[in-house]
Enzyme design. Structure first.
Site, PDB file in Angstrom:
ATOM      1  N   VAL A   1       0.387   4.435   4.959  1.00 28.17           N
ATOM      2  CA  VAL A   1      -0.261   3.502   5.745  1.00 28.17           C
ATOM      3  C   VAL A   1       0.869   2.508   6.165  1.00 28.17           C
ATOM      4  CG1 VAL A   1      -1.749   1.607   5.749  1.00 28.17           C
ATOM      5  CG2 VAL A   1      -2.296   3.879   4.803  1.00 28.17           C
TER       6      VAL A   1
ATOM      7  N   GLY B   1       0.831  -1.087   0.092  1.00 22.39           N
ATOM      8  CA  GLY B   1       0.060  -0.152  -0.107  1.00 22.39           C
ATOM      9  C   GLY B   1       0.908   1.309   0.231  1.00 22.39           C
TER      10      GLY B   1
ATOM     11  N   CYS C   1       1.982   0.383  -8.369  1.00 25.12           N
ATOM     12  CA  CYS C   1       3.171   1.113  -7.802  1.00 25.12           C
ATOM     13  C   CYS C   1       4.560   0.967  -8.587  1.00 25.12           C
ATOM     14  CB  CYS C   1       3.555   0.323  -6.402  1.00 25.12           C
ATOM     15  SG  CYS C   1       3.758  -1.548  -6.875  1.00 25.12           S
TER      16      CYS C   1
ATOM     17  N   GLU D   1       5.647  -3.362   1.157  1.00 26.75           N
ATOM     18  CA  GLU D   1       5.833  -3.098  -0.686  1.00 26.75           C
ATOM     19  C   GLU D   1       4.967  -1.798  -0.741  1.00 26.75           C
ATOM     20  OE1 GLU D   1       7.750  -4.546  -2.197  1.00 26.75           O
ATOM     21  OE2 GLU D   1       8.019  -6.495  -1.649  1.00 26.75           O
TER      22      GLU D   1
END
Length: 482
Positions: free
Chosen positions: A201, A197, A254, A219
């Site tokens: 967070v 995420g 990402c 990650e």
């Protein structure tokens, strides 16, 4: 989150307790159990592919190509690959040790499952980013709680149904939750947390894990920069490959290229090359009904992207929208250093800033001055330039001449560094993530062995001191040889 029934904290706690009991009973330890569950994962993805396609369409408007290529296909292939390699991965190892202990110490590294683990996965690639680590956890012999994202509710609900149908419910559970439920999950004691995420967070997850001294894989993504060496690369092919990576899931991934550095003299040519690549991808326009471009996940993120375009200081090429879809948009005439709004954080959408620099070294300096990226993409045929990026930059991965496609190579680890996270997975690295390397020696209780170690016992004497000093006084090469 519509139609997604969230689990109560009590149900989550009960699932955690049940998974702990299953692990303590040794249910997941036999390799045959693990093989069967891995094959069930493959069957789940293969037999329910139409349902998965429908869920991805409902949540993200994803075309089947962008479902099979990065999600469904890799799940099947990874599960089958793990079955094929499981014996080798799980086999105890006998490391090479000092000759004095080699003959009778029986030194072994056992591959022990970490225990009860939780996988908290995101909405953008909900299947592969859940099942990729899940395959490693199953192969390692762990029990697993899965918490999919509430922002992809169709996928989350289907995942819950399919996991309970295909996998052993004693060992593998899916729970649904939003912020409060996730906070409760993080308050429980786990043997490993795997989170994918945002960096924001990720810090919360790491802090919560620290309270229980729980190991974590983070990650986190972040800005993934690109450098295009205009002197030593094919600009047309570079633009095509960069745009391909950027448009995957409308840039909501990402590993998407976040911004591009190019030397000033080649900026105009690169912008034109991007335009030609876009025309070749979408002859009738990126927003045409047949374009197959995915949509932005929700109105909030869509408005955020529109706000970025409204506030940027660069020249915008593109930017048209329809519903929650936005065409790939190029923003150029951005000079370094810049405080432009597009450079303050990960864009996570189909907007690509193009930043002109004076040299390769200036690009490297700007990359080094920012957060450590998950992936750094470099387009050059010059080995000297490649070596500069290898030696002078840091990133989770360093990819030459391609974007996004590195995820098709499970033989290399995928993971971040620093701001982009820590830990890695894919292939054997997924197994390693959920495995504790448990060192062991077994020294025979016989007088002959003990005699060789007699000098370690009190009362100490000059011989004992010489024995203790042996390693401290090992010969070191002369300075002239270093």
């Amino acid at each position: 989150m519509s139609n997604l029934e969230l689990h109560t904290n009590d149900k989550i706690s009960q699932a955690h307790k049940d998974l702990r009991q299953t692990f303590l009973k040794g249910t997941t330890l036999p390799l045959e159990f693990r093989r069967h569950q891995l094959l069930q994962v493959a069957r789940l993805a293969q037999e329910k592919q139409e349902a998965i396609l429908s869920a991805l369409e409902a949540d993200l408007g994803r075309h089947p190509v962008e479902a099979y290529l990065p999600e469904i296909g890799p799940i099947v292939a990874s599960a089958l690959g793990a079955v094929q390699c499981l014996d080798d991965w799980a086999r105890p190892e006998n490391p090479h040790i000092s000759e004095q202990w080699r003959s009778n110490w029986n030194t072994t590294i056992h591959k022990a499952p970490k225990g009860v683990v939780v996988i908290i996965s995101p909405w953008n690639y909900p299947w592969i980013i859940t099942f990729g680590p899940l395959i490693g956890a199953i192969a390692a012999g762990c029990t697993v709680l899965i918490k999919p994202s509430e922002h992809s509710p169709a996928c989350a609900k289907l995942m819950q149904d399919l996991v309970s149908e295909y996998l052993d419910p004693r060992a593998f559970r899916v729970v649904q939750g939003a912020v409060d439920e996730t906070a409760h999950i993080l308050s429980l004691k786990w043997d490993h947390i795997f989170f994918t995420g945002s960096t924001r967070v990720g810090r919360i997850v790491a802090e919560a894990a620290g309270k229980n001294l729980t190991p974590v894989t983070l990650e986190l993504g972040g800005q993934c920069p690109v450098f295009v060496d205009g002197k030593n690369t094919n600009l047309s092919l570079a633009a095509k490959r960069i745009l391909w990576g950027k448009q995957q899931n409308a840039g909501q991934v990402c590993v998407a290229p976040n911004h591009v550095f190019v030397e000033k003299e080649f900026e105009g040519k690169l912008v034109s090359a991007f335009g030609e690549a876009a025309k070749s991808f979408w002859p009738d326009g990126a927003l045409d009904a047949k374009s197959n471009l995915a949509r932005i996940v929700n109105k909030g993120h869509f408005k955020h992207l529109q706000s970025l375009l409204a506030r940027t200081k660069g020249l915008i090429k593109g930017g048209k929208t329809e519903g929650l879809r936005m065409e790939p948009t190029f923003v150029h005439n951005l000079n370094v250093p810049t405080d432009d709004v597009l450079m303050t954080s990960e864009i996570f959408g189909p907007i690509l800033p193009i930043i002109s620099v004076n040299s390769v070294d200036e690009a490297i300096e700007n990359i080094r001055s920012g957060p450590t990226p998950l992936v750094l993409y470099v387009f050059t045929e010059d080995q000297e330039v490649k070596n500069k990026f290898i030696q002078q930059t840091q990133s989770g991965q360093l990819i030459f001449q391609e974007t996004f496609g590195q995820l098709a190579v499970p033989e290399i680890p995928f993971g971040g560094q620093g701001d982009s996270g820590y830990g890695a997975y894919l292939g054997k690295y997924s197994f390693d993530t959920f495995t504790h390397l448990r060192g062991s020696i077994d020294v025979p209780l016989i007088p002959e062995v003990d005699a060789a170690m007699a000098l370690k016992y009190p009362p100490y004497n000059p011989g004992s001191e010489a024995f203790a000093k042996y390693n401290a006084n090992l010969p070191i090469p002369d300075k002239s040889q270093s």
